[in-house]
Design a protein around this motif. Structure first.
Motif, mmCIF file in Angstrom:
data_model
loop_
_atom_site.group_PDB
_atom_site.id
_atom_site.type_symbol
_atom_site.label_atom_id
_atom_site.label_comp_id
_atom_site.label_asym_id
_atom_site.label_seq_id
_atom_site.Cartn_x
_atom_site.Cartn_y
_atom_site.Cartn_z
ATOM 1 N N LEU A 53 6.538 -7.645 -1.120
ATOM 2 C CA LEU A 53 5.957 -7.156 0.125
ATOM 3 C C LEU A 53 6.901 -7.374 1.304
ATOM 4 O O LEU A 53 7.099 -6.483 2.140
ATOM 5 N N LEU A 61 8.451 -4.124 3.289
ATOM 6 C CA LEU A 61 8.080 -3.877 4.680
ATOM 7 C C LEU A 61 9.282 -4.025 5.615
ATOM 8 O O LEU A 61 9.410 -3.272 6.590
ATOM 9 N N VAL A 86 -0.370 -9.953 3.050
ATOM 10 C CA VAL A 86 0.320 -8.845 3.725
ATOM 11 C C VAL A 86 0.156 -8.961 5.234
ATOM 12 O O VAL A 86 1.062 -8.596 5.992
ATOM 13 N N TYR A 136 -0.298 0.599 3.772
ATOM 14 C CA TYR A 136 -0.398 -0.360 2.680
ATOM 15 C C TYR A 136 -1.816 -0.316 2.116
ATOM 16 O O TYR A 136 -2.796 -0.338 2.871
ATOM 17 N N VAL A 163 2.491 2.276 0.405
ATOM 18 C CA VAL A 163 2.869 1.092 -0.372
ATOM 19 C C VAL A 163 1.670 0.722 -1.229
ATOM 20 O O VAL A 163 0.624 0.308 -0.719
ATOM 21 N N ASP A 168 0.065 -1.701 -3.752
ATOM 22 C CA ASP A 168 0.108 -3.070 -4.282
ATOM 23 C C ASP A 168 -0.779 -3.127 -5.521
ATOM 24 O O ASP A 168 -1.999 -3.155 -5.433
#
Length: 470
Positions: free
Chosen positions: A181, A185, A205, A244, A277, A279
């Motif tokens: 992460l 980022l 995050v 995200y 993104v 996850d």
């Protein structure tokens, strides 16, 4: 509370106490320190080790710990105030992450946490895998940049499934999900840029975003995850270029974004020129069948996928993968190279040995079976002790999301629950901005047994009753 449970904070408190003692005077017993400070015996032992290293305390086996015989310092303590000016107004708040990683006090039942208990971790298989990996002649050599080739190929096959959309060249081996992460980022966004996040979302995050100087912007979710209509509005309003999300078994709610909505989210991101993104931290903790990852349906390199196995194995197996295509992949690889070079090769080789062994599939089946049983046991306990609360029934991951009655302070309730011997997570820190109501995150994957889960819910019920009474 997070700091009070740490060895460093306990050492600070004991340092003051030792300063008032005569040389040779005995400190309280470890059991007394555990009870007084509500910490674990391990925390007490580590705090005492810090004081021994400083020469403030001496230990005598079988007798205890004693104030050391040392000359009293008369000099004034160093003036470190200048550092505040030099450091400026930027801060790094690790309290949320620290809370997740701090062991519960002795006797407290953990209904919070994101790792399997030792009884479900493949410790024997990991020991065997590490022994085999360490015997390889090149085990301590420089690994290929990007990761060990066979491990990259394994991640590509696992993420692609039958679609075959991901190739090994798209895979970058990284030092765990949290490091992934941070790398992603930092690669995608400059300081000050907006980052769209689910609300609520993963604490880690939020910590990374704020430490990197990003501006977290909440996008509300429902029981099917991120809402495409509100995502489109947020992208237009903020001009954000990165979203995200956790499409599968979202932390903390356990929500799964269905296939149709995933396609909508990708289309919304495409129109805005934004990256998504993804996850994918809990795919291997599916109680039922996990849907394919978003990247499998991504045709233009819009999705940056993070895959990790730590949740399904052990906390210290800090190896993960970032999957991306095109210029963004090169940017992420360059960022990783500058920041950390590469993950340790022995860990990469250990993970490869583990997932290539016949026992890997058996381990995953055992974990999924245990988590299904634990989830059902926790739901049964809520039905018995807290039948009026709304509790989610996740199909994977480790967490229930529990709505509390209006007017209850979830932070205060979590503090009171810890005093009652059960560790839970208040919902408020999971929201990037104002929470939509009071919640608790209840983890069914961290406790030692189903009996302990039921007892934890029983203890929690007594605390909720106190907060609910007029």
């Amino acid at each position: 509370m997070q700091q009070d449970s740490s060895a460093a904070t306990l050492a600070d408190r004991l340092r003051v106490e030792v300063g008032r003692m005569r040389p040779g005077e005995r400190l309280p017993s470890s059991r007394s320190l555990v009870e007084r400070h509500k910490v674990s015996p391990v925390t007490v032992a580590r705090a005492l080790q810090l004081l021994v290293a400083e020469g403030l305390v001496v230990t005598r086996p079988g007798s205890g710990a004693f104030a050391a015989d040392q000359p009293r310092r008369t000099a004034e303590p160093a003036d470190l105030g200048w550092q505040a000016v030099t450091l400026g107004d930027r801060s790094v708040d690790a309290s949320g992450v620290s809370w997740l990683l701090t062991p519960p006090p002795e006797g407290a039942i953990p209904l919070s946490g994101g790792y399997l208990p030792p009884t479900l971790q493949p410790t024997r298989a990991l020991a065997t895998a590490m022994a085999r990996a360490s015997r390889r002649p090149d085990a301590w050599e420089l690994p290929p940049l990007g990761g060990v080739a066979e491990l990259r190929a394994w991640f590509a096959r696992t993420v692609s499934g039958s679609a075959g959309q991901v190739s090994p060249a798209d895979v970058l081996i990284t030092g765990g999900g949290q490091q992934s992460l941070t790398t992603v980022l930092r690669a995608l966004l400059p300081p000050g840029a907006p980052l769209l996040l689910e609300s609520p979302t993963y604490l880690g995050v939020l910590a990374v975003a704020r430490a990197s100087g990003l501006h977290p912007v909440p996008v509300p979710i429902d029981d099917q995850g991120l809402r495409p209509d509100l995502l489109a509005e947020a992208l237009e309003t903020t001009g954000a270029r990165v979203v995200y999300c956790q499409p599968t078994f979202q932390n903390p709610t356990g929500a799964v974004i269905p296939a149709e909505r995933r396609a909508e989210i990708l289309e919304v991101a495409r129109r805005a020129g934004a990256f998504v993104v993804e996850d994918d931290f809990a795919r291997h903790l599916a109680i039922g069948t996990a849907p394919p990852p978003m990247i499998a349906a991504d045709g233009d390199g819009r999705v940056v996928h993070i895959a990790t196995l730590t949740k399904a194995t052990a906390p210290s197996l800090r190896v993960a993968a970032v999957i991306a295509r095109g210029p963004v992949a090169e940017r992420i690889r360059a960022t990783q190279l500058v920041e950390e070079f590469f993950p340790a090769r022995p860990l990469q080789e250990t993970l490869l040995e583990l997932v290539s062994s016949p026992g890997w599939a058996r381990h995953l089946r055992a974990v999924r079976t245990a988590l299904r049983s634990r989830r059902d046991a926790t739901l049964a306990a809520f039905g018995r002790y807290l039948p009026d609360l709304a509790v989610t029934r996740p199909e994977g991951g480790m967490h229930h999301w529990v709505r509390l009655p209006a007017g209850i302070d979830d932070m205060a309730l979590a503090e009171a629950a810890l005093r009652a011997g059960v560790l839970v997570s208040a919902g408020r820190p999971f929201f990037p901005a104002e929470p939509s109501g009071p919640y608790l995150r209840i983890s069914y994957g961290s406790a030692a047994s189903e009996a302990e889960l039921a007892e934890g819910v029983r203890r929690l019920a007594s605390v909720v009753a106190e907060f609910s009474s007029p």
